[in-house]
Design a protein around this motif. Structure first.
Motif, PDB file in Angstrom:
ATOM      1  N   LEU A 149      -5.226  -7.992  -1.130  1.00 46.75           N
ATOM      2  CA  LEU A 149      -5.302  -6.548  -0.875  1.00 46.75           C
ATOM      3  C   LEU A 149      -3.869  -6.022  -0.803  1.00 46.75           C
ATOM      4  O   LEU A 149      -3.224  -6.110   0.229  1.00 46.75           O
ATOM      5  CB  LEU A 149      -6.010  -6.279   0.461  1.00 46.75           C
ATOM      6  CG  LEU A 149      -7.499  -6.581   0.547  1.00 46.75           C
ATOM      7  CD1 LEU A 149      -7.953  -6.584   1.997  1.00 46.75           C
ATOM      8  CD2 LEU A 149      -8.296  -5.550  -0.248  1.00 46.75           C
ATOM      9  N   GLU A 150      -3.388  -5.500  -1.902  1.00 44.40           N
ATOM     10  CA  GLU A 150      -1.994  -5.036  -1.926  1.00 44.40           C
ATOM     11  C   GLU A 150      -1.819  -3.847  -0.975  1.00 44.40           C
ATOM     12  O   GLU A 150      -2.717  -3.019  -0.855  1.00 44.40           O
ATOM     13  CB  GLU A 150      -1.605  -4.637  -3.345  1.00 44.40           C
ATOM     14  CG  GLU A 150      -1.549  -5.830  -4.281  1.00 44.40           C
ATOM     15  CD  GLU A 150      -1.014  -5.445  -5.651  1.00 44.40           C
ATOM     16  OE1 GLU A 150       0.183  -5.646  -5.893  1.00 44.40           O
ATOM     17  OE2 GLU A 150      -1.802  -4.925  -6.451  1.00 44.40           O
ATOM     18  N   SER A 151      -0.657  -3.760  -0.329  1.00 48.75           N
ATOM     19  CA  SER A 151      -0.478  -2.711   0.677  1.00 48.75           C
ATOM     20  C   SER A 151       0.966  -2.252   0.809  1.00 48.75           C
ATOM     21  O   SER A 151       1.586  -2.427   1.850  1.00 48.75           O
ATOM     22  CB  SER A 151      -1.005  -3.197   2.030  1.00 48.75           C
ATOM     23  OG  SER A 151      -0.422  -4.454   2.378  1.00 48.75           O
ATOM     24  N   ILE A 179       1.768   3.660  -0.064  1.00 50.91           N
ATOM     25  CA  ILE A 179       0.465   4.006  -0.651  1.00 50.91           C
ATOM     26  C   ILE A 179      -0.578   3.970   0.462  1.00 50.91           C
ATOM     27  O   ILE A 179      -1.153   2.929   0.786  1.00 50.91           O
ATOM     28  CB  ILE A 179       0.069   3.041  -1.801  1.00 50.91           C
ATOM     29  CG1 ILE A 179       1.192   2.933  -2.844  1.00 50.91           C
ATOM     30  CG2 ILE A 179      -1.234   3.486  -2.461  1.00 50.91           C
ATOM     31  CD1 ILE A 179       1.437   4.177  -3.683  1.00 50.91           C
ATOM     32  N   GLN A 225      -3.700   4.951   0.932  1.00 48.95           N
ATOM     33  CA  GLN A 225      -5.085   4.466   0.831  1.00 48.95           C
ATOM     34  C   GLN A 225      -5.155   2.947   0.715  1.00 48.95           C
ATOM     35  O   GLN A 225      -6.135   2.329   1.130  1.00 48.95           O
ATOM     36  CB  GLN A 225      -5.866   5.165  -0.295  1.00 48.95           C
ATOM     37  CG  GLN A 225      -5.338   4.942  -1.693  1.00 48.95           C
ATOM     38  CD  GLN A 225      -4.342   6.025  -2.099  1.00 48.95           C
ATOM     39  OE1 GLN A 225      -3.554   6.502  -1.267  1.00 48.95           O
ATOM     40  NE2 GLN A 225      -4.351   6.414  -3.364  1.00 48.95           N
ATOM     41  N   SER A 226      -4.098   2.325   0.182  1.00 48.33           N
ATOM     42  CA  SER A 226      -4.096   0.853   0.081  1.00 48.33           C
ATOM     43  C   SER A 226      -3.942   0.216   1.462  1.00 48.33           C
ATOM     44  O   SER A 226      -4.636  -0.748   1.784  1.00 48.33           O
ATOM     45  CB  SER A 226      -2.951   0.386  -0.813  1.00 48.33           C
ATOM     46  OG  SER A 226      -3.078   0.960  -2.079  1.00 48.33           O
ATOM     47  N   ARG A 245      -7.044   0.495   3.447  1.00 44.44           N
ATOM     48  CA  ARG A 245      -8.090  -0.460   3.098  1.00 44.44           C
ATOM     49  C   ARG A 245      -7.898  -1.784   3.859  1.00 44.44           C
ATOM     50  O   ARG A 245      -8.835  -2.376   4.360  1.00 44.44           O
ATOM     51  CB  ARG A 245      -8.090  -0.709   1.592  1.00 44.44           C
ATOM     52  CG  ARG A 245      -9.428  -1.183   1.071  1.00 44.44           C
ATOM     53  CD  ARG A 245      -9.464  -1.150  -0.421  1.00 44.44           C
ATOM     54  NE  ARG A 245      -8.167  -1.637  -0.921  1.00 44.44           N
ATOM     55  CZ  ARG A 245      -7.962  -2.163  -2.112  1.00 44.44           C
ATOM     56  NH1 ARG A 245      -8.943  -2.274  -2.934  1.00 44.44           N
ATOM     57  NH2 ARG A 245      -6.775  -2.570  -2.479  1.00 44.44           N
ATOM     58  N   ASP A 293       1.772  -3.558   6.090  1.00 47.56           N
ATOM     59  CA  ASP A 293       2.399  -3.112   4.837  1.00 47.56           C
ATOM     60  C   ASP A 293       3.339  -4.176   4.279  1.00 47.56           C
ATOM     61  O   ASP A 293       3.771  -5.096   4.985  1.00 47.56           O
ATOM     62  CB  ASP A 293       3.159  -1.793   5.059  1.00 47.56           C
ATOM     63  CG  ASP A 293       4.264  -1.904   6.114  1.00 47.56           C
ATOM     64  OD1 ASP A 293       4.058  -2.600   7.123  1.00 47.56           O
ATOM     65  OD2 ASP A 293       5.339  -1.303   5.912  1.00 47.56           O
ATOM     66  N   ILE A 318       2.167  -1.532  -5.984  1.00 50.59           N
ATOM     67  CA  ILE A 318       0.839  -1.884  -6.525  1.00 50.59           C
ATOM     68  C   ILE A 318       1.005  -2.476  -7.923  1.00 50.59           C
ATOM     69  O   ILE A 318       1.780  -1.981  -8.730  1.00 50.59           O
ATOM     70  CB  ILE A 318      -0.053  -0.617  -6.607  1.00 50.59           C
ATOM     71  CG1 ILE A 318      -0.373  -0.076  -5.226  1.00 50.59           C
ATOM     72  CG2 ILE A 318      -1.332  -0.890  -7.408  1.00 50.59           C
ATOM     73  CD1 ILE A 318      -1.351  -0.885  -4.420  1.00 50.59           C
ATOM     74  N   SER A 378       1.354   0.247  10.016  1.00 52.12           N
ATOM     75  CA  SER A 378       1.211   0.426   8.568  1.00 52.12           C
ATOM     76  C   SER A 378       2.525   0.683   7.841  1.00 52.12           C
ATOM     77  O   SER A 378       2.530   0.774   6.617  1.00 52.12           O
ATOM     78  CB  SER A 378       0.267   1.598   8.310  1.00 52.12           C
ATOM     79  OG  SER A 378       0.855   2.786   8.807  1.00 52.12           O
TER      80      SER A 378
END
Ligand code: ZN
Length: 385
Positions: free
Chosen positions: A30-32, A36, A38-39, A42, A91, A96, A151
């Protein structure tokens, strides 16, 4: 509560090595990237559901610009003791799409992938340590605990800092899930403070052929200032100033009307904050027809090896000793959110995450063999810190 003996605790995590690796993989895939929203959101949602299944009380702290920070509380009913605070970030520094060039894979005894060391594996260790304690203690945590996963640590923690500080003030100790130092897996008992400053020079533009004398070069003035900064007292005092980026001018045939330098500052001691700030803000122009201005500040105070930090390290060393290994300590240059909590004089131990190499780089990886004893150390600290 009767916990398993240290050797049995370690065996528990050794048996669960596969599950730990799977959790790490789930998080790495799950890239973060910090920017970004919304990433990162998630990852926050996925983790909330996993920790929720363990019985943690979930609280999201929304942020306008960044992903939602995730707070998870385990509060045994009626227990008024101070919680221990586990601190991490969701993060990473990778944009991405990095995962397709740098896929998450297991080989040569390591897990590879973007953000695996810093710090998806640290979060996984936190998860499995809590899961184990619950399994050993009839599904209850024997003491209050809070986990905060922010985050935007990689871009300065501006939005999460007040939350981190608020929770730290209530905590008995702060355990930071940042990677360990080096392949020996040392914990970090000192970290430098970090600041960023901008030096802006304004000169006077002129045609370099027709009106050269009328021009006042901001680039030359900046050059003087950079040399002045390079002469400022440095490494031996633990202070470093790095002019990391410069820009200036418009065209080759114009005397440059403006120039800028960005300066990274590192300090070892809280008392240097004011000194360095005064030095930089006290810079004076060499050319009286240029003007200069300096803005910026120390964003993260240093994590100093205080009595409280040393005592907590002693505790960790004892736990590691019972598990059969000698836990080293290290002082490092980079800052983390542990810098904020240590500055509040809350006992803070950093580098309790995974062991590996290559944070923020293409060869970022985690040593699988080390995961069980890191989880066991973390579990021991959650119970006693
Ligand atoms: Zn980190």
């Amino acid at each position: 509560m009767s916990l398993p003996a240290p050797a049995d605790q370690l065996r528990h995590f050794q048996k669960r090595r596969k599950e730990i690796v799977e959790t790490v993989r789930q998080l790495v895939e799950l890239e973060s990237p910090s920017d970004i929203k919304q990433s990162v959101d998630r990852v926050s949602t996925v983790l909330a559901s996993r920790f929720g299944e363990l019985g943690g009380k979930i609280k999201f702290h929304p942020s306008e610009k960044f992903g939602k920070h995730l707070q998870i509380d385990f509060r045994p009913r009626g227990d008024r003791a101070k919680p221990v605070l586990l601190l991490g970030h969701m993060d990473t520094v990778y944009p991405i799409g990095t995962i397709s060039k740098m896929p998450c894979r297991v080989s040569t005894g390591r897990i590879w992938g973007p953000g695996v060391l810093d710090m998806k594996a640290g979060i996984a260790l936190g998860f499995h340590a809590i899961e184990a304690i619950l399994a050993w203690n009839d599904g209850k945590l024997p003491r209050p605990m809070t986990l905060l996963l922010v985050s935007e640590e990689e871009v300065g923690s501006t939005s999460s800092r007040p939350i981190t500080e608020h929770l730290a003030r209530e905590a008995s100790a702060v355990l930071v899930l940042e990677p360990a130092y080096g392949l020996h897996g040392a914990v970090k008992t000192a970290r430098k403070g970090v600041g960023e400053y901008t030096l802006q020079v304004t000169g006077v533009a002129a045609h370099s052929g027709l009106d050269f004398e009328k021009g006042q070069s901001a680039v030359i003035e900046l050059a003087h200032q950079i040399l002045e900064i390079s002469r400022m007292p440095a490494s031996q005092t633990g202070v470093t100033l790095n002019v990391g980026k410069i820009s200036g001018g418009t065209r080759t045939n114009v005397v440059p009307p403006s120039a800028t330098a960005s300066i990274d500052v590192r300090i070892s001691s809280v008392k240097d904050i004011a000194t360095v700030d005064a030095l930089l803000k006290g810079l004076t122009r060499v050319n009286p027809r240029c003007s200069i201005s300096v803005t910026g500040k120390i964003n993260r105070p240093p994590l100093e090896r205080s009595e409280a930090v040393a005592t907590l390290y002693g505790k960790a060393r004892q736990i590691a000793g019972d598990l059969g290994w000698d836990l080293e300590e290290a002082a490092v240059g980079g800052g983390s959110d542990g810098n904020f909590t240590a500055a509040l004089r809350v006992p803070t131990l950093d580098g309790l995450g995974a062991v590996g190499e290559g944070a923020h780089a293409e060869h970022e990886s985690v040593v699988i063999e080390e995961l069980p004893r890191r989880a066991a150390l973390l579990a021991g600290l959650i119970l006693t810190a």
